[in-house]
Design an enzyme around this catalytic site. Structure first.
Site, PDB file in Angstrom:
ATOM      1  N   SER A  13      12.400  24.743 -13.237  1.00 29.27           N
ATOM      2  CA  SER A  13      11.675  25.749 -14.019  1.00 29.27           C
ATOM      3  C   SER A  13      12.687  26.554 -14.812  1.00 29.27           C
ATOM      4  O   SER A  13      13.836  26.702 -14.381  1.00 29.27           O
ATOM      5  CB  SER A  13      10.915  26.694 -13.089  1.00 29.27           C
ATOM      6  N   TYR A  54      11.063  31.713  -5.351  1.00 26.96           N
ATOM      7  CA  TYR A  54      10.718  30.529  -6.150  1.00 26.96           C
ATOM      8  C   TYR A  54      11.868  30.201  -7.107  1.00 26.96           C
ATOM      9  O   TYR A  54      12.302  29.043  -7.202  1.00 26.96           O
ATOM     10  CB  TYR A  54       9.427  30.805  -6.931  1.00 26.96           C
TER      11      TYR A  54
HETATM   12  N1  LIG Z   1       2.693  25.823 -14.165  1.00 26.92           N
HETATM   13  C1  LIG Z   1       3.866  26.251 -14.619  1.00 26.92           C
HETATM   14  O1  LIG Z   1       3.915  27.141 -15.478  1.00 26.92           O
HETATM   15  C2  LIG Z   1       5.167  25.663 -14.139  1.00 26.92           C
HETATM   16  C3  LIG Z   1       6.336  26.064 -14.795  1.00 26.92           C
HETATM   17  C4  LIG Z   1       7.557  25.542 -14.390  1.00 26.92           C
HETATM   18  C5  LIG Z   1       7.611  24.622 -13.358  1.00 26.92           C
HETATM   19  N2  LIG Z   1       6.446  24.266 -12.721  1.00 26.92           N
HETATM   20  C6  LIG Z   1       6.578  23.286 -11.633  1.00 26.92           C
HETATM   21  O2  LIG Z   1       5.760  22.185 -11.930  1.00 26.92           O
HETATM   22  C7  LIG Z   1       5.319  21.578 -10.708  1.00 26.92           C
HETATM   23  C8  LIG Z   1       3.801  21.460 -10.719  1.00 26.92           C
HETATM   24  O3  LIG Z   1       3.243  22.765 -10.823  1.00 26.92           O
HETATM   25  P1  LIG Z   1       1.731  23.059 -11.283  1.00 26.92           P
HETATM   26  O4  LIG Z   1       1.788  24.254 -12.132  1.00 26.92           O
HETATM   27  O5  LIG Z   1       1.079  21.829 -11.778  1.00 26.92           O
HETATM   28  O6  LIG Z   1       1.114  23.555  -9.893  1.00 26.92           O
HETATM   29  P2  LIG Z   1      -0.070  22.952  -9.036  1.00 26.92           P
HETATM   30  O7  LIG Z   1      -0.215  23.889  -7.881  1.00 26.92           O
HETATM   31  O8  LIG Z   1      -1.268  22.695  -9.864  1.00 26.92           O
HETATM   32  O9  LIG Z   1       0.515  21.557  -8.543  1.00 26.92           O
HETATM   33  C9  LIG Z   1       1.457  21.462  -7.487  1.00 26.92           C
HETATM   34  C10 LIG Z   1       1.058  20.286  -6.610  1.00 26.92           C
HETATM   35  O10 LIG Z   1       2.011  20.153  -5.552  1.00 26.92           O
HETATM   36  C11 LIG Z   1       1.290  19.798  -4.388  1.00 26.92           C
HETATM   37  N3  LIG Z   1       2.005  20.154  -3.163  1.00 26.92           N
HETATM   38  C12 LIG Z   1       2.199  21.390  -2.658  1.00 26.92           C
HETATM   39  N4  LIG Z   1       2.824  21.314  -1.467  1.00 26.92           N
HETATM   40  C13 LIG Z   1       3.017  19.996  -1.215  1.00 26.92           C
HETATM   41  C14 LIG Z   1       3.592  19.278  -0.134  1.00 26.92           C
HETATM   42  N5  LIG Z   1       4.070  19.897   0.954  1.00 26.92           N
HETATM   43  N6  LIG Z   1       3.618  17.923  -0.204  1.00 26.92           N
HETATM   44  C15 LIG Z   1       3.101  17.282  -1.282  1.00 26.92           C
HETATM   45  N7  LIG Z   1       2.552  17.908  -2.338  1.00 26.92           N
HETATM   46  C16 LIG Z   1       2.502  19.254  -2.296  1.00 26.92           C
HETATM   47  C17 LIG Z   1      -0.004  20.590  -4.494  1.00 26.92           C
HETATM   48  O11 LIG Z   1      -1.014  20.059  -3.657  1.00 26.92           O
HETATM   49  C18 LIG Z   1      -0.319  20.517  -5.965  1.00 26.92           C
HETATM   50  O12 LIG Z   1      -1.198  19.454  -6.296  1.00 26.92           O
HETATM   51  C19 LIG Z   1       5.857  22.461  -9.584  1.00 26.92           C
HETATM   52  O13 LIG Z   1       7.083  21.944  -9.100  1.00 26.92           O
HETATM   53  C20 LIG Z   1       6.104  23.779 -10.282  1.00 26.92           C
HETATM   54  O14 LIG Z   1       7.066  24.564  -9.613  1.00 26.92           O
HETATM   55  C21 LIG Z   1       5.231  24.768 -13.085  1.00 26.92           C
END
Ligand SMILES: NC(=O)c1ccc[n+]([C@@H]2O[C@H](COP(=O)([O-])OP(=O)(O)OC[C@H]3O[C@@H](n4cnc5c(N)ncnc54)[C@H](O)[C@@H]3O)[C@@H](O)[C@H]2O)c1
Length: 264
Positions: free
Chosen positions: A151, A164
């Site tokens: 991120s 985080y």
């Molecule tokens: N949304 C944003 O703005 C953003 C920005 C930067 C980085 N990210 C990163 O992108 C990735 C996806 O984020 P998102 O926004 O789609 O969130 P999200 O919560 O929609 O998706 C995250 C997924 O990870 C799964 N997960 C959680 N714990 C788990 C475990 N123990 N084992 C297996 N799966 C597990 C969840 O069930 C979920 O489907 C993450 O790594 C997040 O940190 C998101």
């Protein structure tokens, strides 16, 4: 496995990709992008296979190409990698270490249980999946590719998500160690660092936390929330032969969010 339908610009037709966090807001779009590029995809997430059927079908995937896995469990990660080898008829070419969780509390008073759980998923889970995938590639001298999701806040403190940010900085560091140790064996390891995406965890906070929303609205120089497609493009690039000379790199795709202090 059915034949790849098209090759697209990425050179990923027929490649085999595991996408972790594939039911999440961004993960769904990454999985669909691999499929569009002609890759074979194994989706994995926490949800039980029976409970995931509807979502997997709705996303246009065969439910047999979904495997439930808690990435914090060594046994489940091993079973996931067995399942991928079985489903693909061989090892995956690409593993997207994409699952993650966030928690929002001021750094003073951050609940230690929430801290530990966040580190378990983001750091231990990423480590377990990447190392098990790499162990199998090394055993047969296969040139696999790891793509982690970190991120923009890996380098920039953003209020209330200190652990985080620290977990993503640690994942970036791990990614570079995988790159350093495994490059001589033909395995690449890179990361995508998204900004504030209009789906998934940021969207949930945007919709429920007015203070976050007003901060986030001022934080993006390009002036709009990030699309998950822009994250998927970066992931596909790092998974593809177009980035064949890249390893140990973080591709920052954040609309400029990391360029200036966002609270001014
Ligand atoms: N949304 C944003 O703005 C953003 C920005 C930067 C980085 N990210 C990163 O992108 C990735 C996806 O984020 P998102 O926004 O789609 O969130 P999200 O919560 O929609 O998706 C995250 C997924 O990870 C799964 N997960 C959680 N714990 C788990 C475990 N123990 N084992 C297996 N799966 C597990 C969840 O069930 C979920 O489907 C993450 O790594 C997040 O940190 C998101």
């Amino acid at each position: 496995m059915e034949a790849a339908s098209n090759s697209g610009p990425w050179g990923l037709a027929g490649r085999r990709a595991v996408v972790a966090g594939a039911l999440g807001g961004i993960g769904q779009v990454i999985a669909a992008a691999f499929r569009e590029a002609g890759a074979h995809v194994l989706l994995t997430d926490l949800t039980d296979a029976s409970a995931a059927v509807e979502a997997v079908n709705a996303a246009g995937f065969d439910p047999r190409m979904y495997a439930a896995c808690d990435l914090t469990s060594e046994d489940e990660v091993r079973a996931l990698c067995d399942r991928a080898a079985e489903a693909f008829g061989g090892l995956p070419d690409i593993v997207c270490v994409h699952a993650g969780v966030v928690g929002s509390h001021p750094v003073v008073g951050y609940p230690i249980e929430a801290f530990d759980e966040l580190m378990r998923v983001n750091l231990r889970g990423s480590f377990l999946l990447a190392s098990e995938a790499a162990r199998r590639w090394l055993a047969v001298e296969a040139p696999g590719t790891l793509v982690f999701t970190t991120s923009w806040v890996q380098d920039v403190p953003w209020p209330d998500i200190g652990p985080y940010s620290a977990s993503k900085a640690a994942v970036r560091s791990l990614m570079r160690t995988f790159a350093r140790e495994l490059a001589p064996r033909g395995i690449r390891s890179n990361a995508v660092a998204p900004g504030i995406v209009g789906v998934g965890m940021a969207r949930r906070q945007w919709d429920t936390d007015p203070a976050y929303r007003s901060r986030a609205q001022r934080a993006i120089p390009l002036g709009r929330l990030q699309t998950p497609e822009s994250v998927a493009d970066a992931v596909l690039f790092l998974a593809s032969p177009l980035s064949a000379y890249m390893t140990g790199a973080t591709l920052l795709v954040d609309g400029g969010a990391s360029l200036y202090p966002m609270d001014e």
